[in-house]
Design an enzyme around this catalytic site. Structure first.
Site, short mmCIF file in Angstrom:
data_model
loop_
_atom_site.label_atom_id
_atom_site.label_comp_id
_atom_site.label_asym_id
_atom_site.label_seq_id
_atom_site.Cartn_x
_atom_site.Cartn_y
_atom_site.Cartn_z
N CYS A 166 -9.03 -30.45 32.49
CA CYS A 166 -8.32 -29.56 31.56
C CYS A 166 -9.13 -28.29 31.33
CB CYS A 166 -8.07 -30.30 30.24
SG CYS A 166 -7.34 -29.24 28.98
N CYS B 141 -9.12 -27.01 27.63
CA CYS B 141 -9.97 -27.81 26.72
C CYS B 141 -11.45 -27.53 26.98
CB CYS B 141 -9.75 -29.31 26.92
SG CYS B 141 -8.07 -29.80 27.18
N ASP B 142 -11.84 -27.43 28.24
CA ASP B 142 -13.26 -27.48 28.57
C ASP B 142 -13.84 -26.19 29.17
OD1 ASP B 142 -13.15 -30.12 27.76
OD2 ASP B 142 -12.74 -30.87 29.76
#
Ligand code: NAP
Length: 318
Positions: free
Chosen positions: A134, A137-138
């Site tokens: 992701c 997200c990261d």
């Protein structure tokens, strides 16, 4: 037969589930939508959406919130419960969650799916320590680092482009020289000076120390030659596994495991409708997830009406 708790239960609150919720709630049906995480589904992992008509550019999280708010405005109840079983019981469905057991007349199944893993050494060991699925997200964890991206589909190319916000360099590594991604996206990423595209290579091992990933070893599929890339990030975008476990024993699926429906989004099980990423279809977009969920919602309502009519006719005849 026991009383039904709901006319319709929707399983999964992504774009498909929330659209089905909007239409069924607006039709004044007694409906609930169960979601185990947060409403929004996969668009929560998408930074920008620019192909949803009427929104030239909108954040994935913002669009998810708009979908949920819109459906709730018409009375949709979204409950944070994890569905663990779906069973047919005569004309009814029994839906079990971690919070209870409910009976309904029709189910609209919209739980999406999850990203495929590479299955190479080090992938699991360095998950969350370099390996990610992701970018939104990261990605920010990889500021000024070197990032590798695996895949040649729209996700790999779009997310690779996004990751150039953070990485000093982003390698897109694809196992052949033709991309599945839209040509316009591939052309755009080729122009990005931070991106290097490596074709005909597959990842072989994620290498690191006790704390984190340090390198990715890749292998040329034609020559078997290997090389190591000094990179602290590996983002894997190689496809998607549909969440079909809850109804796996009931329904017909295609060879890739996606659920088959008719044109009304109804499966081979009467009263069980499917829309969104777990359905067998050509593309997986917000637009067609929403469109198909609209069909599922209307078809489920008509299914319940027909069931009621049949019951009344049977009662009148007896
Ligand atoms: P995808 O289109 O199925 O692409 C997966 C890619 O990963 C393919 O290039 C495939 O290679 C490669 N791959 C698969 N297994 C691999 C392995 N074990 N090792 C190395 N490479 C592997 O998946 P996706 O990109 O996640 O997209 C899923 C769906 O969402 C698609 O329908 C896509 O169009 C849609 N989507 C659309 C947008 C958009 O339109 N904005 C954005 C994201 C996703 P091969 O090509 O050789 O098979």
């Amino acid at each position: 037969m026991a009383e039904r708790d709901f006319e319709i239960i929707i399983i999964g609150a992504g774009p498909a589930g929330l659209t089905a919720g909007l239409y069924t709630a607006r039709s004044k049906l007694n409906v609930v939508c169960y979601e185990k995480l947060a409403p929004g589904g996969e668009i929560l992992n998408t930074e920008h959406v620019e192909d949803y008509p009427g929104f030239e550019l909108v954040g994935g999280q913002e669009l998810a919130a708009k979908f949920a708010d819109h459906a709730m405005k018409f009375g949709l109840k979204i409950e944070m419960e994890e569905v663990t079983e779906v069973k047919k019981d005569g004309d009814d469905f029994i839906v079990t969650t971690d919070m209870g057991v409910r009976r309904c007349g029709a189910v609209i199944y919209t739980p999406g799916g999850y990203p495929k893993k590479l299955g190479i050494p080090g992938e699991e060991k360095y998950a969350g320590k370099g390996v990610s699925y992701c970018a939104l997200c990261d990605g920010a964890f990889f500021q000024d680092e070197v990032i590798t991206v695996i895949g040649g589909g729209n996700s790999a190319v779009e997310e690779g482009q996004f990751l150039t916000k953070y990485g000093t360099k982003v390698y897109i590594i694809h196992r052949r020289d033709q991309f599945r991604a839209h040509a316009v996206l591939v052309d755009k990423i080729r122009e990005n000076p931070k991106v290097e595209i490596i074709t005909d290579y597959v990842p072989e091992e994620v290498i690191g120390d006790d704390r984190e990933m340090k390198k990715l070893r890749i292998r040329n599929v034609k020559t078997d030659e290997t090389q190591e890339i000094d990179a602290t990030g590996l983002f894997v975008f190689i496809g998607f596994i549909p969440n079909t476990d809850l109804i796996k024993d009931h329904v017909e699926k295609d060879d890739a495991g996606f659920i088959l429906t008719d044109q009304n989004m109804e499966t081979n099980v009467p009263g069980l409708f499917v829309a969104g990423d777990c359905r067998s279809q050509l593309i997986r977009q917000i637009t067609n997830a929403s469109g198909d969920a609209t069909t599922a919602a209307v078809a489920a309502e008509k299914y319940l009406e027909a069931q009621e009519e049949a019951k009344k006719a049977a009662a009148a005849a007896s």
